[in-house]
Design a protein around this motif. Structure first.
Motif, PDB file in Angstrom:
ATOM      1  N   GLN A 235       0.822  -1.209   0.000  1.00  0.00           N
ATOM      2  CA  GLN A 235       0.000   0.000   0.000  1.00  0.00           C
ATOM      3  C   GLN A 235       0.856   1.261   0.000  1.00  0.00           C
ATOM      4  N   ASN A 236       1.975   1.215   0.689  1.00  0.00           N
ATOM      5  CA  ASN A 236       2.861   2.383   0.754  1.00  0.00           C
ATOM      6  C   ASN A 236       3.553   2.668  -0.572  1.00  0.00           C
ATOM      7  N   GLU A 237       3.535   1.710  -1.493  1.00  0.00           N
ATOM      8  CA  GLU A 237       4.171   1.880  -2.793  1.00  0.00           C
ATOM      9  C   GLU A 237       3.214   2.421  -3.853  1.00  0.00           C
ATOM     10  N   LEU A 238       1.931   2.503  -3.540  1.00  0.00           N
ATOM     11  CA  LEU A 238       0.919   2.822  -4.545  1.00  0.00           C
ATOM     12  C   LEU A 238       0.680   4.322  -4.666  1.00  0.00           C
ATOM     13  N   PRO A 239       0.258   4.779  -5.861  1.00  0.00           N
ATOM     14  CA  PRO A 239      -0.150   6.176  -6.017  1.00  0.00           C
ATOM     15  C   PRO A 239      -1.284   6.512  -5.064  1.00  0.00           C
ATOM     16  N   GLU A 240      -1.503   7.804  -4.824  1.00  0.00           N
ATOM     17  CA  GLU A 240      -2.421   8.219  -3.761  1.00  0.00           C
ATOM     18  C   GLU A 240      -3.879   7.835  -4.021  1.00  0.00           C
ATOM     19  N   ASN A 241      -4.252   7.619  -5.268  1.00  0.00           N
ATOM     20  CA  ASN A 241      -5.651   7.253  -5.551  1.00  0.00           C
ATOM     21  C   ASN A 241      -5.819   5.757  -5.838  1.00  0.00           C
ATOM     22  N   VAL A 242      -4.801   4.966  -5.509  1.00  0.00           N
ATOM     23  CA  VAL A 242      -4.821   3.523  -5.763  1.00  0.00           C
ATOM     24  C   VAL A 242      -4.669   2.790  -4.430  1.00  0.00           C
ATOM     25  N   TYR A 243      -5.516   1.778  -4.251  1.00  0.00           N
ATOM     26  CA  TYR A 243      -5.554   1.069  -2.974  1.00  0.00           C
ATOM     27  C   TYR A 243      -5.503  -0.434  -3.206  1.00  0.00           C
ATOM     28  N   LEU A 244      -4.826  -1.123  -2.305  1.00  0.00           N
ATOM     29  CA  LEU A 244      -4.816  -2.575  -2.333  1.00  0.00           C
ATOM     30  C   LEU A 244      -6.060  -3.043  -1.584  1.00  0.00           C
ATOM     31  N   ALA A 245      -7.006  -3.644  -2.311  1.00  0.00           N
ATOM     32  CA  ALA A 245      -8.250  -4.092  -1.685  1.00  0.00           C
ATOM     33  C   ALA A 245      -7.960  -5.227  -0.705  1.00  0.00           C
ATOM     34  N   TYR A 246      -8.890  -5.448   0.202  1.00  0.00           N
ATOM     35  CA  TYR A 246      -8.777  -6.545   1.161  1.00  0.00           C
ATOM     36  C   TYR A 246     -10.173  -7.075   1.456  1.00  0.00           C
ATOM     37  N   ASP A 247     -10.235  -8.299   1.940  1.00  0.00           N
ATOM     38  CA  ASP A 247     -11.519  -8.945   2.219  1.00  0.00           C
ATOM     39  C   ASP A 247     -12.305  -8.134   3.237  1.00  0.00           C
ATOM     40  N   GLY A 248     -13.571  -7.881   2.951  1.00  0.00           N
ATOM     41  CA  GLY A 248     -14.428  -7.125   3.854  1.00  0.00           C
ATOM     42  C   GLY A 248     -14.470  -5.638   3.601  1.00  0.00           C
ATOM     43  N   LEU A 249     -13.607  -5.144   2.713  1.00  0.00           N
ATOM     44  CA  LEU A 249     -13.623  -3.723   2.386  1.00  0.00           C
ATOM     45  C   LEU A 249     -14.946  -3.371   1.694  1.00  0.00           C
ATOM     46  N   ILE A 250     -15.557  -2.274   2.123  1.00  0.00           N
ATOM     47  CA  ILE A 250     -16.829  -1.827   1.556  1.00  0.00           C
ATOM     48  C   ILE A 250     -16.643  -0.445   0.949  1.00  0.00           C
ATOM     49  N   LEU A 251     -17.098  -0.288  -0.281  1.00  0.00           N
ATOM     50  CA  LEU A 251     -17.056   0.998  -0.974  1.00  0.00           C
ATOM     51  C   LEU A 251     -18.471   1.515  -1.165  1.00  0.00           C
TER      52      LEU A 251
END
Length: 253
Positions: A235-251
């Motif tokens: 996650q620390n390597e990603l651009p500011e608008n890009v996220y590493l998803a994870y189980d249970g994440l809700i958008l």
């Protein structure tokens, strides 16, 4: 729209059986990934994308009380192997479950679950209706669904756009024609297996470039393998608008 990541792992999930790498030994819940699937709740309709081997567990953990239809991306078992447990929704909703997929996917389901499609079915067997889709928009309960065809090495796979959200998994290449369908997105979900080159999946670098080309407001990476690294480090390597998803994440959108 509400999108729930039910699973964000690759075909083996994480932890991988018999693996002792730091990701598979991690006690951080972000690093514990079931097979890839999402639930989309939109305009009163609950749409599930794929029924992988962890389908039952995903429905229980996320307390999913109703499903209106299942969309399939492709025929690989990590995306189809949990279909038998759809029968719980048959019993509760008193309806056959509509399944949507390209002809090759539906043909594979008929082979894998032949007992569901015989004339004299065993009592209690899951009941489904098959809906062949082509690479053109269709509707489910007035919800417009736009397929996005991508290539998983040499296997065609469907991603799906619903409203301002697009979900793509198991992609390695996406044609310019299909990229045109991804304009003006709020959310893009895209796969990235690992950092090293892979024959049938985008790498992290390739996914980041794809995201930059599409230019959504925000993007989430799914179908992650254990060789990607620890969630907190990636996650620390990603651009500011890009996220590493994870189980249970809700958008919410």
């Amino acid at each position: 729209m509400k999108l729930t990541f039910l699973g964000t792992g690759t075909s083996q999930g994480i932890p991988v059986i018999a693996c002792n790498c730091e990701v598979c030994r991690s006690v951080d819940f972000h690093d514990q990934r079931l097979r890839t699937s999402v639930l989309i709740e939109y305009e009163g309709t609950n749409l599930l994308i794929d029924t992988g081997p962890d389908f039952r567990q995903q429905m229980l953990v996320n307390r999913v009380k109703r499903l209106d239809a299942v969309l399939y991306t492709h025929e690989h078992k990590d995306h189809t192997a949990g279909l038998d447990d759809i029968r719980s929704y048959n019993f509760k909703q008193k309806m056959d479950m509509p399944l949507y997929g390209r002809p090759s996917v539906l043909d594979q389901l008929k082979r894998d679950y032949a007992y569901m499609f015989t004339e004299s079915k065993y009592p209690g067997v899951a009941s489904v209706t098959l809906h062949e889709i082509e690479n053109k928009p269709f509707t489910i309960n007035q919800v417009k669904v736009q397929p996005i065809e991508v290539m998983h090495y040499q296997l065609p796979v469907y991603g799906y756009r619903i409203g301002d959200m697009a979900y793509i998994t198991d992609a390695k290449t996406v044609s310019n024609t299909e990229r045109e369908k991804l304009k003006d997105l709020d959310v893009l979900v895209i796969n990235a297996l690992q950092k090293k080159s892979h024959i049938s999946h985008l790498t992290l670098e390739e996914a980041i470039q794809f995201i930059a080309d599409i230019n959504p407001r925000r993007a989430y990476i799914t179908h992650v393998g254990h060789y990607m690294g620890l969630h907190k480090d990636v996650q620390n390597e990603l651009p500011e608008n890009v996220y590493l998803a994870y189980d249970g994440l809700i958008l919410h959108g």
